[in-house]
Write a protein that holds these residues in place. Structure first.
Motif, mmCIF file in Angstrom:
data_model
loop_
_atom_site.group_PDB
_atom_site.id
_atom_site.type_symbol
_atom_site.label_atom_id
_atom_site.label_comp_id
_atom_site.label_asym_id
_atom_site.label_seq_id
_atom_site.Cartn_x
_atom_site.Cartn_y
_atom_site.Cartn_z
ATOM 1 N N GLY A 9 0.822 -1.222 0.000
ATOM 2 C CA GLY A 9 0.000 0.000 0.000
ATOM 3 C C GLY A 9 0.844 1.255 0.000
ATOM 4 N N ARG A 10 0.652 2.081 1.052
ATOM 5 C CA ARG A 10 1.282 3.404 1.136
ATOM 6 C C ARG A 10 2.812 3.298 1.005
ATOM 7 N N GLY A 11 3.401 2.341 1.731
ATOM 8 C CA GLY A 11 4.846 2.153 1.612
ATOM 9 C C GLY A 11 5.665 3.207 2.337
ATOM 10 N N SER A 12 5.129 3.813 3.391
ATOM 11 C CA SER A 12 5.887 4.874 4.077
ATOM 12 C C SER A 12 7.174 4.323 4.694
ATOM 13 N N ASN A 13 7.160 3.096 5.198
ATOM 14 C CA ASN A 13 8.397 2.521 5.752
ATOM 15 C C ASN A 13 9.423 2.298 4.646
ATOM 16 N N MET A 14 8.952 1.847 3.488
ATOM 17 C CA MET A 14 9.858 1.656 2.337
ATOM 18 C C MET A 14 10.484 2.991 1.951
ATOM 19 N N GLN A 15 9.688 4.051 1.932
ATOM 20 C CA GLN A 15 10.179 5.360 1.545
ATOM 21 C C GLN A 15 11.290 5.839 2.475
ATOM 22 N N VAL A 16 11.061 5.664 3.771
ATOM 23 C CA VAL A 16 12.048 6.132 4.742
ATOM 24 C C VAL A 16 13.345 5.331 4.604
ATOM 25 N N ILE A 17 13.213 4.019 4.390
ATOM 26 C CA ILE A 17 14.412 3.184 4.246
ATOM 27 C C ILE A 17 15.179 3.578 2.985
ATOM 28 N N ALA A 18 14.452 3.779 1.889
ATOM 29 C CA ALA A 18 15.107 4.154 0.616
ATOM 30 C C ALA A 18 15.817 5.492 0.756
ATOM 31 N N GLN A 19 15.145 6.445 1.416
ATOM 32 C CA GLN A 19 15.747 7.774 1.571
ATOM 33 C C GLN A 19 16.965 7.724 2.488
ATOM 34 N N ARG A 20 16.867 6.947 3.583
ATOM 35 C CA ARG A 20 17.995 6.843 4.527
ATOM 36 C C ARG A 20 19.180 6.161 3.850
ATOM 37 N N ALA A 21 18.905 5.122 3.064
ATOM 38 C CA ALA A 21 19.999 4.391 2.379
ATOM 39 C C ALA A 21 20.744 5.331 1.443
ATOM 40 N N GLN A 22 19.967 6.201 0.788
ATOM 41 C CA GLN A 22 20.595 7.144 -0.156
ATOM 42 C C GLN A 22 21.367 8.225 0.603
ATOM 43 N N GLN A 23 20.706 8.825 1.622
ATOM 44 C CA GLN A 23 21.342 9.925 2.388
ATOM 45 C C GLN A 23 22.643 9.450 3.044
ATOM 46 N N GLN A 24 22.572 8.252 3.652
ATOM 47 C CA GLN A 24 23.734 7.793 4.437
ATOM 48 C C GLN A 24 24.664 6.914 3.607
ATOM 49 N N LYS A 25 24.352 6.807 2.310
ATOM 50 C CA LYS A 25 25.205 6.029 1.396
ATOM 51 C C LYS A 25 25.517 4.635 1.957
ATOM 52 N N TRP A 26 24.458 3.882 2.312
ATOM 53 C CA TRP A 26 24.649 2.527 2.825
ATOM 54 C C TRP A 26 25.364 1.674 1.791
ATOM 55 N N ALA A 27 26.087 0.692 2.247
ATOM 56 C CA ALA A 27 26.802 -0.220 1.322
ATOM 57 C C ALA A 27 25.799 -1.219 0.754
ATOM 58 N N CYS A 28 24.808 -0.684 0.068
ATOM 59 C CA CYS A 28 23.788 -1.574 -0.493
ATOM 60 C C CYS A 28 22.943 -0.776 -1.471
ATOM 61 N N ARG A 29 22.053 -1.467 -2.151
ATOM 62 C CA ARG A 29 21.106 -0.754 -3.025
ATOM 63 C C ARG A 29 19.721 -1.358 -2.838
ATOM 64 N N ILE A 30 18.693 -0.508 -3.000
ATOM 65 C CA ILE A 30 17.333 -1.038 -3.012
ATOM 66 C C ILE A 30 17.154 -1.610 -4.409
ATOM 67 N N ALA A 31 17.307 -2.928 -4.527
ATOM 68 C CA ALA A 31 17.289 -3.548 -5.866
ATOM 69 C C ALA A 31 15.903 -3.513 -6.492
ATOM 70 N N ALA A 32 14.879 -3.553 -5.633
ATOM 71 C CA ALA A 32 13.502 -3.512 -6.174
ATOM 72 C C ALA A 32 12.497 -3.270 -5.067
ATOM 73 N N VAL A 33 11.379 -2.686 -5.469
ATOM 74 C CA VAL A 33 10.189 -2.602 -4.613
ATOM 75 C C VAL A 33 9.123 -3.435 -5.316
ATOM 76 N N ILE A 34 8.620 -4.448 -4.607
ATOM 77 C CA ILE A 34 7.644 -5.364 -5.205
ATOM 78 C C ILE A 34 6.358 -5.262 -4.408
ATOM 79 N N SER A 35 5.238 -5.117 -5.107
ATOM 80 C CA SER A 35 3.957 -4.948 -4.419
ATOM 81 C C SER A 35 3.014 -6.101 -4.732
ATOM 82 N N SER A 36 2.187 -6.431 -3.749
ATOM 83 C CA SER A 36 1.172 -7.480 -3.964
ATOM 84 C C SER A 36 -0.090 -6.872 -4.558
ATOM 85 N N ARG A 37 -0.077 -5.544 -4.711
ATOM 86 C CA ARG A 37 -1.239 -4.877 -5.308
ATOM 87 C C ARG A 37 -0.763 -3.861 -6.348
#
Ligand code: GRF
Length: 203
Positions: A9-37
């Motif tokens: 649905g809304r995905g607010s937790n996904m948004q915060v994680i994606a933004q934090r990963a980008q801001q803090q340059k985590w040693a990883c990438r959000i390879a995909a966001v997959i939705s059941s809807r």
């Protein structure tokens, strides 16, 4: 390290994680966001942030096993190191959960083991608890009962409604989920007899 985030649905937790990963340059990438809807609002956010998206719509599959098999194939196409369930409103089969053992996290809007299942804020108000909150845990085959990684507590006010309480909890979710994902990515989480150990930050 590849993270795949599952939403419904809304995905607010996904948004915060994606933004934090980008801001803090985590040693990883959000390879995909997959939705059941297909109508999940979070898909628009992911697409606008150049994150690959996919939809595996539960209504397109005759059985839970067929859905989970299609979802697993889609997920594995992104070679994930970590699966993050964020507002993902499906109960997953044991076979699916075992395939991602010890590398799948979920956030539940209560202080587990209190109030598993749905309508957690309504449960908390009905029980008259003075503290409520959110829990990040590893996903196991027992619904809402995996090893706990992080929790945050909020006060329950006499004036609270389900909505006001949900909003207060969601704010804490947005703090602890990125933290827990970062700990996993940094290799600081270990599991022993169903308990999570957090290693100190490597200097
Ligand atoms: C939140 O209450 C969260 O605890 C639960 O799903 C709800 C929606 O989360 N997992 P999100 O905004 O879709 O991340």
């Amino acid at each position: 390290r590849n993270i795949v985030i599952l939403i419904s649905g809304r995905g607010s937790n996904m948004q915060v994680i994606a933004q934090r990963a980008q801001q803090q340059k985590w040693a990883c990438r959000i390879a995909a966001v997959i939705s059941s809807r297909a109508d999940a609002e979070g898909l628009a956010f992911a697409a606008s942030h150049q994150i690959p998206t996919a939809v595996v719509a539960s209504k397109d599959y005759p059985t839970r096993d067929a859905f989970d098999a299609a979802l697993q194939t889609t997920i594995d196409g992104f070679s994930p190191d970590l699966i993050v369930l964020a507002g993902f409103m499906r109960i997953l089969t044991a076979r699916f959960v075992d395939h991602y053992r010890d590398r799948m996290l979920n956030i539940h809007p209560s202080l587990l083991p209190s109030f598993p299942g749905l309508s957690t804020h309504r449960q908390a108000l009905a029980a008259g608890v003075k503290l409520h909150g959110a829990t990040v845990h590893f996903v196991t085959t027992e619904l809402d009962h995996g090893p706990i990684v992080a929790q945050a507590a909020v006060p329950v006010l006499d004036s609270d409604t389900e909505q006001s309480l949900a909003e207060r909890v969601l704010q804490q979710e947005h703090l602890i989920y990125p933290l827990a994902v970062r700990w996993f990515i940094d290799g600081r989480l270990s599991l022993l007899d169903g308990l999570v150990r957090l290693a100190p930050e490597s200097s």
